[in-house]
Scaffold this active site. Structure first.
Site, short mmCIF file in Angstrom:
data_model
loop_
_atom_site.label_atom_id
_atom_site.label_comp_id
_atom_site.label_asym_id
_atom_site.label_seq_id
_atom_site.Cartn_x
_atom_site.Cartn_y
_atom_site.Cartn_z
N THR A 61 5.70 8.76 3.91
CA THR A 61 6.33 9.96 4.47
C THR A 61 7.82 9.73 4.70
O THR A 61 8.66 10.60 4.43
CB THR A 61 5.66 10.33 5.82
OG1 THR A 61 4.27 10.50 5.57
CG2 THR A 61 6.23 11.58 6.42
N GLN A 62 8.15 8.54 5.18
CA GLN A 62 9.57 8.20 5.42
C GLN A 62 10.32 8.00 4.10
O GLN A 62 11.49 8.36 3.98
CB GLN A 62 9.67 6.94 6.29
CG GLN A 62 9.10 7.12 7.67
CD GLN A 62 9.76 8.26 8.42
OE1 GLN A 62 10.98 8.41 8.41
NE2 GLN A 62 8.96 9.10 9.04
N GLY A 117 4.32 8.94 -8.77
CA GLY A 117 5.53 9.77 -8.81
C GLY A 117 5.76 10.63 -7.58
O GLY A 117 6.45 11.64 -7.66
N ASN A 131 17.09 1.97 -6.00
CA ASN A 131 15.65 1.73 -5.94
C ASN A 131 15.16 2.01 -4.53
O ASN A 131 15.91 1.89 -3.56
CB ASN A 131 15.39 0.25 -6.28
CG ASN A 131 13.91 -0.10 -6.25
OD1 ASN A 131 13.08 0.64 -6.80
ND2 ASN A 131 13.55 -1.20 -5.60
N THR A 191 20.63 -4.92 -7.84
CA THR A 191 21.41 -6.05 -8.35
C THR A 191 20.43 -6.97 -9.08
O THR A 191 19.21 -6.78 -8.96
CB THR A 191 22.09 -6.82 -7.19
OG1 THR A 191 21.07 -7.28 -6.31
CG2 THR A 191 23.08 -5.96 -6.45
N LEU A 234 16.01 -9.68 -7.44
CA LEU A 234 14.94 -8.71 -7.20
C LEU A 234 14.86 -8.30 -5.72
O LEU A 234 14.75 -9.15 -4.84
CB LEU A 234 13.59 -9.32 -7.64
CG LEU A 234 12.38 -8.40 -7.49
CD1 LEU A 234 12.43 -7.26 -8.49
CD2 LEU A 234 11.09 -9.20 -7.64
N ASP A 235 14.89 -7.00 -5.48
CA ASP A 235 14.74 -6.43 -4.13
C ASP A 235 15.76 -6.99 -3.13
O ASP A 235 15.42 -7.19 -1.95
CB ASP A 235 13.31 -6.66 -3.61
CG ASP A 235 12.27 -5.92 -4.45
OD1 ASP A 235 12.61 -4.90 -5.06
OD2 ASP A 235 11.12 -6.39 -4.49
N HIS A 277 12.14 0.68 -1.92
CA HIS A 277 11.19 -0.42 -1.76
C HIS A 277 10.43 -0.23 -0.44
O HIS A 277 11.05 0.07 0.59
CB HIS A 277 11.94 -1.76 -1.76
CG HIS A 277 11.02 -2.92 -1.66
ND1 HIS A 277 10.29 -3.39 -2.74
CD2 HIS A 277 10.68 -3.70 -0.61
CE1 HIS A 277 9.55 -4.42 -2.35
NE2 HIS A 277 9.77 -4.62 -1.06
N ARG A 280 8.67 -2.40 -13.08
CA ARG A 280 9.06 -3.42 -14.07
C ARG A 280 10.29 -4.15 -13.54
O ARG A 280 11.20 -3.52 -13.00
CB ARG A 280 9.47 -2.75 -15.40
CG ARG A 280 8.36 -2.07 -16.13
CD ARG A 280 7.50 -3.02 -16.91
NE ARG A 280 8.23 -3.88 -17.83
CZ ARG A 280 7.70 -4.95 -18.40
NH1 ARG A 280 6.46 -5.31 -18.12
NH2 ARG A 280 8.41 -5.69 -19.24
C1 GAR Z 1 6.43 3.61 -3.42
O1 GAR Z 1 5.83 3.24 -2.22
C2 GAR Z 1 7.65 2.76 -3.70
O2 GAR Z 1 8.35 2.41 -2.55
C3 GAR Z 1 7.01 1.55 -4.34
O3 GAR Z 1 6.02 2.05 -5.17
C4 GAR Z 1 5.53 3.28 -4.61
C5 GAR Z 1 5.61 4.33 -5.68
O4 GAR Z 1 5.01 5.51 -5.26
N1 GAR Z 1 7.97 0.80 -5.08
C6 GAR Z 1 7.94 -0.52 -5.18
O5 GAR Z 1 7.07 -1.22 -4.69
C7 GAR Z 1 9.08 -1.13 -5.98
N2 GAR Z 1 9.20 -2.50 -5.72
P1 GAR Z 1 5.29 6.88 -6.01
O6 GAR Z 1 5.04 6.62 -7.49
O7 GAR Z 1 4.28 7.82 -5.44
O8 GAR Z 1 6.71 7.27 -5.72
#
Ligand code: GAR
Length: 209
Positions: free
Chosen positions: A172-173, A12, A107, A141, A144-145, A109, A91
Site C-alpha cells: 500500500t505504501q 504489475g 527502482n 547504480t 544492487l539495491d 524495493h 532481473r
Molecule cells: C514489489 O513489492 C516491489 O517492491 C518488489 O517486487 C514487487 C513487485 O510487485 N521489487 C523487488 O523486490 C525488486 N528488488 P508488483 O509487480 O505488483 O509491482
C-alpha cells in the site's frame, strides 16, 4: 511532458498505481511503453487494457546478461524515455546498462534500504525482529539495491504479523511513494547530481512516514 518506460516481471501493481495516478491527473507523464522480461507477466495484460504499448523480451532467449540487456536497451531507446521505471523488474542489470541510464533509472524495493537488499525482504525482517520495516524508491547504480534514496515509507511491524500481512501493508505504501517519486521527476523537482539526490526546495525531504 516527460516520457517514461516501465519495466515489470510479474503482477504489475506498482505499474497500475502509476497508471492510476496518471489517469487521476496526478502524474503528468506519457507512459510510452511497458516492457516485461516474462511473457506471462500479469501486468502486460493490464498495460494493454490501459491502452499502453506492451512488449516482452524473454531473457531466456539470450546467451547472457549483456546480450539481454542490449536488446532491452534497444527496445527502451525506441521510446526515447526521460525516465526508466523498474516496477517489480526481477532481473539484475549489467553495469553497462545501469550506466547508460544514469540519473534516469529508478527502482522500488520492499525494504528500508540499506537494510534487506535482495529477495525475501519481509520474511527476513520478521526473522530479524525489526520493529520498523518499509519500502524505498532509489536511483539505480551498479551496486544492487544500494543507489541514492529518493523516498522511503516506514511501516511498524506488529507482533502477530505474517509475511503476507506485512507485505500487504508495505505494498500500500509502495503504491503511494512510487507515483510521488515519478511526479517529482516529471515536474523537474528531482535529479541525481554527483551521485546524490537533489529535491527541489519545499518538497518533502525524502521521508514519508
Ligand atoms: C514489489 O513489492 C516491489 O517492491 C518488489 O517486487 C514487487 C513487485 O510487485 N521489487 C523487488 O523486490 C525488486 N528488488 P508488483 O509487480 O505488483 O509491482
Amino acid at each position: 511532458m516527460k516520457n517514461i518506460v516501465i519495466l515489470i516481471s510479474g503482477r504489475g501493481s506498482n505499474m497500475e498505481a502509476l497508471i492510476a495516478a496518471r489517469d487521476a491527473g496526478n502524474l503528468p507523464v506519457n507512459i510510452a511503453a511497458v516492457i516485461s522480461n516474462r511473457p506471462d507477466a500479469k501486468g502486460l495484460e493490464t498495460a494493454q487494457r490501459a491502452g499502453i504499448e506492451a512488449h516482452f523480451i524473454d531473457h531466456k532467449a539470450f546467451a547472457g546478461r549483456e546480450a539481454f540487456d542490449g536488446a532491452l536497451a534497444e527496445c527502451i531507446d525506441g521510446f526515447a524515455p526521460d525516465l526508466v521505471v523498474l516496477a517489480g523488474f526481477m532481473r539484475i542489470l549489467s553495469e553497462g546498462f545501469v550506466r547508460r541510464y544514469e540519473g534516469r533509472l529508478i527502482n522500488i524495493h520492499p525494504s528500508l534500504l540499506p537494510s534487506f537488499p535482495g529477495l525475501h525482504t519481509h520474511q527476513r525482517a520478521l526473522e530479524e525482529g525489526v520493529r520498523i520495516h518499509g519500502c524505498t524508491v532509489h536511483f539505480v547504480t551498479p551496486a544492487l539495491d544500494h543507489g541514492p534514496v529518493i523516498i522511503q515509507a516506514a511501516v511498524p511491524v506488529l507482533d502477530d504479523d505474517t509475511e503476507a500481512m506485512l507485505a500487504a501493508r508495505i505494498l500500500t505504501q509502495e503504491h503511494r511513494i512510487y507515483p510521488q517519486a515519478v511526479r517529482w521527476f516529471a515536474e523537474d523537482k528531482l535529479r541525481l547530481e554527483n551521485g546524490r539526490v537533489r529535491l527541489a526546495a519545499g518538497q518533502n525531504d525524502g521521508a514519508a512516514l
